[in-house]
Design a protein around this motif. Structure first.
Motif, PDB file in Angstrom:
ATOM      1  N   ASN A   1       0.846  -1.178   0.000  1.00  0.00           N
ATOM      2  CA  ASN A   1       0.000   0.000   0.000  1.00  0.00           C
ATOM      3  C   ASN A   1       0.888   1.237   0.000  1.00  0.00           C
ATOM      4  N   GLY A   3       0.200   4.356   0.805  1.00  0.00           N
ATOM      5  CA  GLY A   3       0.071   5.169   2.017  1.00  0.00           C
ATOM      6  C   GLY A   3       0.944   4.654   3.140  1.00  0.00           C
ATOM      7  N   GLN A   7       4.071   6.484   4.818  1.00  0.00           N
ATOM      8  CA  GLN A   7       4.012   6.750   6.255  1.00  0.00           C
ATOM      9  C   GLN A   7       5.253   6.194   6.947  1.00  0.00           C
ATOM     10  N   ALA A  15       1.594  10.203   2.556  1.00  0.00           N
ATOM     11  CA  ALA A  15       0.714   9.172   3.121  1.00  0.00           C
ATOM     12  C   ALA A  15      -0.711   9.704   3.233  1.00  0.00           C
ATOM     13  N   ARG A  16      -0.813  10.932   3.699  1.00  0.00           N
ATOM     14  CA  ARG A  16      -2.143  11.541   3.842  1.00  0.00           C
ATOM     15  C   ARG A  16      -2.858  11.592   2.491  1.00  0.00           C
ATOM     16  N   TYR A  19      -3.999   8.045   1.488  1.00  0.00           N
ATOM     17  CA  TYR A  19      -5.156   7.570   2.245  1.00  0.00           C
ATOM     18  C   TYR A  19      -6.428   8.320   1.837  1.00  0.00           C
ATOM     19  N   GLU A  20      -6.299   9.620   1.596  1.00  0.00           N
ATOM     20  CA  GLU A  20      -7.470  10.388   1.149  1.00  0.00           C
ATOM     21  C   GLU A  20      -7.951   9.895  -0.213  1.00  0.00           C
ATOM     22  N   ALA A  22      -7.526   6.847  -1.388  1.00  0.00           N
ATOM     23  CA  ALA A  22      -8.132   5.528  -1.158  1.00  0.00           C
ATOM     24  C   ALA A  22      -9.550   5.671  -0.620  1.00  0.00           C
ATOM     25  N   SER A  31      -9.386   0.482   6.832  1.00  0.00           N
ATOM     26  CA  SER A  31      -7.941   0.625   6.970  1.00  0.00           C
ATOM     27  C   SER A  31      -7.433   2.020   6.609  1.00  0.00           C
ATOM     28  N   PRO A  32      -7.808   2.589   5.454  1.00  0.00           N
ATOM     29  CA  PRO A  32      -7.306   3.939   5.171  1.00  0.00           C
ATOM     30  C   PRO A  32      -7.873   4.998   6.117  1.00  0.00           C
ATOM     31  N   ASN A  35      -5.646   4.672   9.224  1.00  0.00           N
ATOM     32  CA  ASN A  35      -4.302   5.167   8.944  1.00  0.00           C
ATOM     33  C   ASN A  35      -4.282   6.677   8.744  1.00  0.00           C
ATOM     34  N   LEU A  36      -5.302   7.219   8.102  1.00  0.00           N
ATOM     35  CA  LEU A  36      -5.376   8.658   7.915  1.00  0.00           C
ATOM     36  C   LEU A  36      -5.507   9.366   9.260  1.00  0.00           C
TER      37      LEU A  36
END
Length: 131
Positions: A1, A3, A7, A15-16, A19-20, A22, A31-32, A35-36
């Motif tokens: 992944n 992100g 990260q 990473a942000r 995740y956004e 995703a 999961s995102p 993580n976000l």
């Protein structure tokens, strides 16, 4: 992944963004979302992280890790009543540790008021009052 890779390499902004992206593709993905929220905390954006933990708990009310993070952020902000409500709602084992043990030194870019707020919350709890 992507992100997670970003990260882990310390690229929190990358990473942000991953995740956004995703979450735009799969808004119900857990999961995102998790993580976000962690990335936002690391970036010193606790209010935004709180909203994501709340969203996560709406989707999966049994996520004790999300309940703990939400309670801990509220404790850091000095909101003893909200932290206590989260603690009583299911994160008691984990949040109890944060409530009773002084917080570790602050991570870069992150507030760390829990060490100061926790004793006030404990004292108020023992008296049966609020801060």
């Amino acid at each position: 992944n992507l992100g997670i890779a970003r990260q882990e390499s310390g690229d929190l902004e990358g990473a942000r963004e991953a995740y956004e992206r995703a979450l735009r593709q799969a808004p119900d993905a857990i999961s995102p979302l998790w993580n976000l929220a962690l990335v936002l905390e690391s970036q010193g954006l606790p209010e935004q992280a709180e909203r994501l933990y709340e969203r996560l708990l709406e989707k999966d009310p049994d996520r004790e890790d999300a309940r703990f993070r939400l309670g801990f952020l509220r404790l850091e902000a000095g909101d003893c009543r909200a932290a206590g409500a989260v603690r009583e709602a299911g994160a008691s084992r984990l949040l109890h540790r944060a409530w009773m043990i002084p917080a570790s030194p602050a991570q870069p870019g992150r507030r760390d008021n829990a060490a100061g707020a926790a004793p006030l919350c404990r004292a108020a709890h023992m008296r049966g009052t609020s801060v």
